[in-house]
Design a protein around this motif. Structure first.
Motif, PDB file in Angstrom:
ATOM      1  N   ILE A  12       0.818  -1.216   0.000  1.00  0.00           N
ATOM      2  CA  ILE A  12       0.000   0.000   0.000  1.00  0.00           C
ATOM      3  C   ILE A  12       0.849   1.263   0.000  1.00  0.00           C
ATOM      4  O   ILE A  12       0.446   2.301  -0.546  1.00  0.00           O
ATOM      5  N   VAL A  13       2.052   1.200   0.594  1.00  0.00           N
ATOM      6  CA  VAL A  13       2.885   2.394   0.726  1.00  0.00           C
ATOM      7  C   VAL A  13       3.456   2.836  -0.618  1.00  0.00           C
ATOM      8  O   VAL A  13       3.810   4.005  -0.801  1.00  0.00           O
ATOM      9  N   ASN A  14       3.536   1.931  -1.579  1.00  0.00           N
ATOM     10  CA  ASN A  14       4.118   2.280  -2.884  1.00  0.00           C
ATOM     11  C   ASN A  14       3.418   3.478  -3.517  1.00  0.00           C
ATOM     12  O   ASN A  14       4.040   4.262  -4.241  1.00  0.00           O
ATOM     13  N   LEU A  15       2.119   3.622  -3.268  1.00  0.00           N
ATOM     14  CA  LEU A  15       1.348   4.692  -3.896  1.00  0.00           C
ATOM     15  C   LEU A  15       1.548   6.038  -3.213  1.00  0.00           C
ATOM     16  O   LEU A  15       1.063   7.051  -3.704  1.00  0.00           O
ATOM     17  N   THR A  16       2.259   6.068  -2.098  1.00  0.00           N
ATOM     18  CA  THR A  16       2.485   7.324  -1.376  1.00  0.00           C
ATOM     19  C   THR A  16       3.809   7.983  -1.740  1.00  0.00           C
ATOM     20  O   THR A  16       4.074   9.102  -1.303  1.00  0.00           O
ATOM     21  N   LEU A  17       4.654   7.297  -2.504  1.00  0.00           N
ATOM     22  CA  LEU A  17       6.036   7.756  -2.683  1.00  0.00           C
ATOM     23  C   LEU A  17       6.134   9.132  -3.325  1.00  0.00           C
ATOM     24  O   LEU A  17       6.966   9.949  -2.930  1.00  0.00           O
ATOM     25  N   ALA A  18       5.290   9.412  -4.319  1.00  0.00           N
ATOM     26  CA  ALA A  18       5.350  10.725  -4.971  1.00  0.00           C
ATOM     27  C   ALA A  18       5.010  11.835  -3.986  1.00  0.00           C
ATOM     28  O   ALA A  18       5.671  12.889  -3.948  1.00  0.00           O
ATOM     29  N   GLN A  19       3.982  11.619  -3.165  1.00  0.00           N
ATOM     30  CA  GLN A  19       3.613  12.630  -2.173  1.00  0.00           C
ATOM     31  C   GLN A  19       4.660  12.747  -1.074  1.00  0.00           C
ATOM     32  O   GLN A  19       4.918  13.847  -0.575  1.00  0.00           O
ATOM     33  N   LEU A  20       5.260  11.630  -0.676  1.00  0.00           N
ATOM     34  CA  LEU A  20       6.318  11.691   0.336  1.00  0.00           C
ATOM     35  C   LEU A  20       7.513  12.491  -0.170  1.00  0.00           C
ATOM     36  O   LEU A  20       8.113  13.270   0.581  1.00  0.00           O
ATOM     37  N   ALA A  21       7.868  12.302  -1.424  1.00  0.00           N
ATOM     38  CA  ALA A  21       8.984  13.050  -2.002  1.00  0.00           C
ATOM     39  C   ALA A  21       8.700  14.543  -1.982  1.00  0.00           C
ATOM     40  O   ALA A  21       9.606  15.357  -1.735  1.00  0.00           O
ATOM     41  N   SER A  22       7.469  14.918  -2.231  1.00  0.00           N
ATOM     42  CA  SER A  22       7.103  16.332  -2.256  1.00  0.00           C
ATOM     43  C   SER A  22       6.886  16.902  -0.861  1.00  0.00           C
ATOM     44  O   SER A  22       7.378  17.981  -0.535  1.00  0.00           O
ATOM     45  N   SER A  23       6.155  16.164  -0.022  1.00  0.00           N
ATOM     46  CA  SER A  23       5.774  16.675   1.292  1.00  0.00           C
ATOM     47  C   SER A  23       6.930  16.677   2.281  1.00  0.00           C
ATOM     48  O   SER A  23       7.127  17.637   3.028  1.00  0.00           O
ATOM     49  N   LEU A  24       7.708  15.592   2.306  1.00  0.00           N
ATOM     50  CA  LEU A  24       8.797  15.460   3.278  1.00  0.00           C
ATOM     51  C   LEU A  24      10.170  15.614   2.649  1.00  0.00           C
ATOM     52  O   LEU A  24      11.184  15.380   3.305  1.00  0.00           O
ATOM     53  N   ARG A  25      10.208  16.016   1.374  1.00  0.00           N
ATOM     54  CA  ARG A  25      11.467  16.213   0.646  1.00  0.00           C
ATOM     55  C   ARG A  25      12.375  14.996   0.754  1.00  0.00           C
ATOM     56  O   ARG A  25      13.565  15.093   1.081  1.00  0.00           O
ATOM     57  N   ALA A  26      11.801  13.853   0.485  1.00  0.00           N
ATOM     58  CA  ALA A  26      12.516  12.591   0.639  1.00  0.00           C
ATOM     59  C   ALA A  26      13.468  12.348  -0.520  1.00  0.00           C
ATOM     60  O   ALA A  26      13.147  12.627  -1.675  1.00  0.00           O
ATOM     61  N   SER A  27      14.641  11.826  -0.195  1.00  0.00           N
ATOM     62  CA  SER A  27      15.588  11.417  -1.224  1.00  0.00           C
ATOM     63  C   SER A  27      15.195  10.047  -1.770  1.00  0.00           C
ATOM     64  O   SER A  27      14.305   9.379  -1.239  1.00  0.00           O
ATOM     65  N   ARG A  28      15.873   9.623  -2.812  1.00  0.00           N
ATOM     66  CA  ARG A  28      15.556   8.317  -3.401  1.00  0.00           C
ATOM     67  C   ARG A  28      15.794   7.188  -2.413  1.00  0.00           C
ATOM     68  O   ARG A  28      14.978   6.264  -2.299  1.00  0.00           O
ATOM     69  N   SER A  29      16.915   7.234  -1.694  1.00  0.00           N
ATOM     70  CA  SER A  29      17.198   6.156  -0.741  1.00  0.00           C
ATOM     71  C   SER A  29      16.186   6.155   0.400  1.00  0.00           C
ATOM     72  O   SER A  29      15.797   5.083   0.889  1.00  0.00           O
ATOM     73  N   GLU A  30      15.749   7.328   0.842  1.00  0.00           N
ATOM     74  CA  GLU A  30      14.741   7.397   1.899  1.00  0.00           C
ATOM     75  C   GLU A  30      13.414   6.814   1.436  1.00  0.00           C
ATOM     76  O   GLU A  30      12.706   6.138   2.203  1.00  0.00           O
ATOM     77  N   LEU A  31      13.064   7.047   0.180  1.00  0.00           N
ATOM     78  CA  LEU A  31      11.841   6.461  -0.374  1.00  0.00           C
ATOM     79  C   LEU A  31      11.969   4.945  -0.487  1.00  0.00           C
ATOM     80  O   LEU A  31      11.001   4.206  -0.243  1.00  0.00           O
ATOM     81  N   GLU A  32      13.151   4.477  -0.842  1.00  0.00           N
ATOM     82  CA  GLU A  32      13.361   3.032  -0.909  1.00  0.00           C
ATOM     83  C   GLU A  32      13.225   2.408   0.476  1.00  0.00           C
ATOM     84  O   GLU A  32      12.656   1.318   0.622  1.00  0.00           O
ATOM     85  N   TRP A  33      13.721   3.115   1.501  1.00  0.00           N
ATOM     86  CA  TRP A  33      13.588   2.600   2.860  1.00  0.00           C
ATOM     87  C   TRP A  33      12.132   2.611   3.329  1.00  0.00           C
ATOM     88  O   TRP A  33      11.735   1.757   4.134  1.00  0.00           O
ATOM     89  N   ALA A  34      11.343   3.554   2.836  1.00  0.00           N
ATOM     90  CA  ALA A  34       9.924   3.583   3.207  1.00  0.00           C
ATOM     91  C   ALA A  34       9.236   2.289   2.791  1.00  0.00           C
ATOM     92  O   ALA A  34       8.319   1.812   3.469  1.00  0.00           O
ATOM     93  N   VAL A  35       9.697   1.709   1.692  1.00  0.00           N
ATOM     94  CA  VAL A  35       9.147   0.433   1.221  1.00  0.00           C
ATOM     95  C   VAL A  35       9.875  -0.743   1.869  1.00  0.00           C
ATOM     96  O   VAL A  35       9.255  -1.689   2.367  1.00  0.00           O
ATOM     97  N   ASN A  36      11.205  -0.687   1.900  1.00  0.00           N
ATOM     98  CA  ASN A  36      12.002  -1.844   2.314  1.00  0.00           C
ATOM     99  C   ASN A  36      12.038  -2.067   3.817  1.00  0.00           C
ATOM    100  O   ASN A  36      12.236  -3.204   4.266  1.00  0.00           O
ATOM    101  N   ALA A  37      11.895  -1.005   4.619  1.00  0.00           N
ATOM    102  CA  ALA A  37      12.020  -1.146   6.071  1.00  0.00           C
ATOM    103  C   ALA A  37      11.012  -2.144   6.617  1.00  0.00           C
ATOM    104  O   ALA A  37      11.350  -3.008   7.446  1.00  0.00           O
ATOM    105  N   TYR A  38       9.780  -2.044   6.154  1.00  0.00           N
ATOM    106  CA  TYR A  38       8.725  -2.948   6.619  1.00  0.00           C
ATOM    107  C   TYR A  38       9.029  -4.388   6.227  1.00  0.00           C
ATOM    108  O   TYR A  38       8.979  -5.304   7.061  1.00  0.00           O
ATOM    109  N   THR A  39       9.353  -4.599   4.957  1.00  0.00           N
ATOM    110  CA  THR A  39       9.598  -5.948   4.465  1.00  0.00           C
ATOM    111  C   THR A  39      10.817  -6.574   5.136  1.00  0.00           C
ATOM    112  O   THR A  39      10.828  -7.768   5.460  1.00  0.00           O
TER     113      THR A  39
END
Length: 227
Positions: A12-39
């Motif tokens: 479900i988190v995959n669909l939030t990545l674009a907004q996370l990049a804009s809202s929290l100014r996330a880098s690419r690695s931080e976005l990858e961790w948003a998905v990978n940390a849980y798994t």
């Protein structure tokens, strides 16, 4: 409900990545961790989740996992930075892992006969498959109707009444008395964590960064400790 929540959170988190990049100014690695940390944390704890369920008892393991999952979802929904989001994502994965075996034990323990037991196992498996398939659709709908915070808040809305109902209504199941291999779980976690950290962060930090070299060395050497 537990099986659905565990598997839906993997996609479900995959669909939030674009907004996370804009809202929290996330880098690419931080976005990858948003998905990978849980798994990652889910896989690490799942290695010993059956033993955890037997050691604590199925009801205790189930309620504890549900409380960790719900509390970390609350922090994720209120996060103001990617660090505050990704650390609870690790906790969510760790809390999710005991939910699956403990839910299966609790469901089958209440079955009066073999046919009912098979029916309950089928429902448990179907709910997990439905959750995995529904993640992108549900995530897209929540992001479109609200924002990325709704993706995490929905687990809080489900988790709190589920935890209260579980504490009040689910009967306890006797413990199995298995040995909990903390060292094995820890070494396996180091293997997976070191490998994932090196692969995710190396493009940004550089392959010769001391942190990347250390993580890779741990990932290579820890299997011996696991064996």
């Amino acid at each position: 409900m537990a099986a659905f929540m565990v598997f839906v959170d993997g996609t479900i988190v995959n669909l939030t990545l674009a907004q996370l990049a804009s809202s929290l100014r996330a880098s690419r690695s931080e976005l990858e961790w948003a998905v990978n940390a849980y798994t990652l944390s889910f896989a690490a704890v799942m290695l010993g989740a059956g033993a955890i369920t037997d050691t604590l008892g199925a009801k205790r393991a189930f309620v504890a996992g549900l409380l960790v999952f719900t509390a970390s979802s609350t922090i994720c929904a209120a996060a103001g930075s990617m660090l505050v989001l990704n650390v609870p994502r690790l906790a969510r994965g760790a809390g999710s892992a005991p939910l699956l075996p403990s839910a299966l034990v609790l469901a089958t323990a209440s079955a009066p006969d073999e046919q009912t037991r098979q029916w309950l196992v089928g429902r448990w498996a179907a709910a997990g498959g439905l959750g995995m398939a529904a993640g992108p659709l549900l995530g897209g709908a929540l992001v479109a109707l609200a924002n990325w915070r709704a993706v995490f808040a929905v687990d809080v809305v489900i988790g709190i009444p589920a935890a209260l109902w579980s504490i009040r209504s689910i009967p306890a199941v006797s413990r199995g008395g298995r040995h909990l291999d903390i060292a094995g779980m820890a070494s396996a976690t180091v293997v997976m964590g070191g490998l994932v950290f090196a692969l995710v962060d190396a493009p940004a930090r550089g392959w010769l960064c001391p942190a990347i070299i250390t993580a890779a060395a741990l990932a290579i050497s820890s299997p011996a400790g696991f064996v």
